[in-house]
Design a protein around this motif. Structure first.
Motif, PDB file in Angstrom:
ATOM      1  N   ILE A 111       1.006  -1.087   0.162  1.00  0.00           N
ATOM      2  CA  ILE A 111      -0.047  -0.091  -0.075  1.00  0.00           C
ATOM      3  C   ILE A 111       0.890   1.177  -0.117  1.00  0.00           C
ATOM      4  O   ILE A 111       0.830   2.251  -0.733  1.00  0.00           O
ATOM      5  CB  ILE A 111      -0.847  -0.077   1.023  1.00  0.00           C
ATOM      6  N   VAL A 112       1.716   1.032   0.742  1.00  0.00           N
ATOM      7  CA  VAL A 112       2.894   2.180   1.087  1.00  0.00           C
ATOM      8  C   VAL A 112       3.547   2.498  -0.580  1.00  0.00           C
ATOM      9  O   VAL A 112       3.631   3.430  -0.900  1.00  0.00           O
ATOM     10  CB  VAL A 112       4.029   2.167   2.025  1.00  0.00           C
ATOM     11  N   SER A 138      10.340  15.267  -3.820  1.00  0.00           N
ATOM     12  CA  SER A 138      10.977  14.048  -4.273  1.00  0.00           C
ATOM     13  C   SER A 138      10.560  12.783  -3.293  1.00  0.00           C
ATOM     14  O   SER A 138      11.023  13.073  -2.186  1.00  0.00           O
ATOM     15  CB  SER A 138      12.584  14.001  -4.626  1.00  0.00           C
ATOM     16  N   TYR A 139      10.123  11.608  -3.790  1.00  0.00           N
ATOM     17  CA  TYR A 139       9.764  10.670  -2.837  1.00  0.00           C
ATOM     18  C   TYR A 139      10.410   9.435  -3.342  1.00  0.00           C
ATOM     19  O   TYR A 139      10.080   8.252  -2.850  1.00  0.00           O
ATOM     20  CB  TYR A 139       8.144  10.267  -3.121  1.00  0.00           C
ATOM     21  N   SER A 140      11.579   9.510  -4.240  1.00  0.00           N
ATOM     22  CA  SER A 140      12.106   8.296  -4.815  1.00  0.00           C
ATOM     23  C   SER A 140      13.183   7.477  -3.470  1.00  0.00           C
ATOM     24  O   SER A 140      13.028   6.330  -3.621  1.00  0.00           O
ATOM     25  CB  SER A 140      13.325   8.798  -5.849  1.00  0.00           C
ATOM     26  N   LYS A 141      13.439   8.484  -2.595  1.00  0.00           N
ATOM     27  CA  LYS A 141      13.988   7.495  -1.589  1.00  0.00           C
ATOM     28  C   LYS A 141      13.133   6.886  -0.593  1.00  0.00           C
ATOM     29  O   LYS A 141      13.221   5.701  -0.496  1.00  0.00           O
ATOM     30  CB  LYS A 141      15.030   8.789  -0.615  1.00  0.00           C
ATOM     31  N   GLU A 142      12.062   7.345  -0.556  1.00  0.00           N
ATOM     32  CA  GLU A 142      10.972   6.737   0.472  1.00  0.00           C
ATOM     33  C   GLU A 142      10.204   5.496  -0.470  1.00  0.00           C
ATOM     34  O   GLU A 142      10.159   4.484   0.135  1.00  0.00           O
ATOM     35  CB  GLU A 142       9.800   7.636   0.673  1.00  0.00           C
ATOM     36  N   GLU A 173      12.995   2.495  -0.123  1.00  0.00           N
ATOM     37  CA  GLU A 173      12.882   2.071   1.143  1.00  0.00           C
ATOM     38  C   GLU A 173      11.515   1.307   1.349  1.00  0.00           C
ATOM     39  O   GLU A 173      11.544   0.118   1.723  1.00  0.00           O
ATOM     40  CB  GLU A 173      13.001   3.031   2.305  1.00  0.00           C
ATOM     41  N   ALA A 174      10.383   1.733   0.544  1.00  0.00           N
ATOM     42  CA  ALA A 174       9.078   1.096   0.621  1.00  0.00           C
ATOM     43  C   ALA A 174       9.181  -0.259   0.040  1.00  0.00           C
ATOM     44  O   ALA A 174       8.537  -1.358   0.571  1.00  0.00           O
ATOM     45  CB  ALA A 174       7.881   1.770   0.387  1.00  0.00           C
ATOM     46  N   ALA A 222       8.505  -4.099   1.300  1.00  0.00           N
ATOM     47  CA  ALA A 222       7.418  -4.765   0.714  1.00  0.00           C
ATOM     48  C   ALA A 222       8.171  -6.029   0.109  1.00  0.00           C
ATOM     49  O   ALA A 222       7.456  -7.268   0.431  1.00  0.00           O
ATOM     50  CB  ALA A 222       6.843  -4.000  -0.535  1.00  0.00           C
ATOM     51  N   ALA A 223       9.424  -6.154  -0.388  1.00  0.00           N
ATOM     52  CA  ALA A 223       9.850  -7.356  -0.682  1.00  0.00           C
ATOM     53  C   ALA A 223      10.220  -8.267   0.553  1.00  0.00           C
ATOM     54  O   ALA A 223      10.235  -9.246   0.401  1.00  0.00           O
ATOM     55  CB  ALA A 223      11.282  -6.914  -1.543  1.00  0.00           C
TER      56      ALA A 223
END
Length: 161
Positions: free
Chosen positions: A97-98, A133-137, A140-141, A145-146
């Motif tokens: 979801i994140v 920018s949300y690329s770092k988040e 991590e998400a 998830a993995a």
């Protein structure tokens, strides 16, 4: 005779109205109307995408300018609250979801960046939007998830033996 003149005048007035470029009959007007409907249905992403398209066609369209200022923060806040809720939850695959919400935020950012320069007709001020920018988040998400899926796979394989 009087009746046919009245009908002709009404017909001509109607044609003038249609040809005059009434925004509701233009592509940018239809997109703004669609965006407004999406906003009212609380489909903020769709509202952003439609109103951005409207403004790409006519950056001076004041109804679309007003709407874009309203829906962009709503769309972003909606995703951020879903992310916060998912992170604090205990669902098995909460990180999925994140991830999907960070991906949606990135798509919104792309739409925002594609906006032409917008200038308010009345104030002559440039309408600007901050893009985060949300690329770092997102990275991590995706890792979380993995890991969640990996752990679930291990549990399932242990139950199967």
């Amino acid at each position: 005779m009087v009746r046919s003149k009245s009908a002709s005048l009404i017909g001509i007035a109607f044609l003038v109205f249609l040809v005059s470029g009434c925004a509701a009959f233009t592509q940018y007007g239809k997109l703004e109307k669609s965006a407004r409907g999406s906003y009212l249905s609380k489909n903020y992403d769709r509202a952003v995408f439609d109103v951005v398209q409207s403004l790409k066609i006519n950056p001076e369209y004041d109804l679309a300018q007003d709407l874009v200022k309203l829906v962009i923060p709503l769309a972003i806040d909606d995703h951020l609250s879903k992310i916060k809720e998912a992170k604090s939850g205990t669902e098995k695959f909460q990180w999925d979801i994140v991830v999907s919400n960070y991906e949606a935020l990135i798509k919104l950012n792309e739409a925002i960046k594609s906006l032409p320069v917008l200038t308010n007709k009345k104030t002559k001020e440039t309408i600007k939007f901050e893009v985060t920018s949300y690329s770092k988040e997102l990275s991590e998400a995706k890792n979380n998830a993995a890991e969640g899926h990996y752990k679930e796979g291990i549990l399932i394989s242990k139950r199967g033996t």
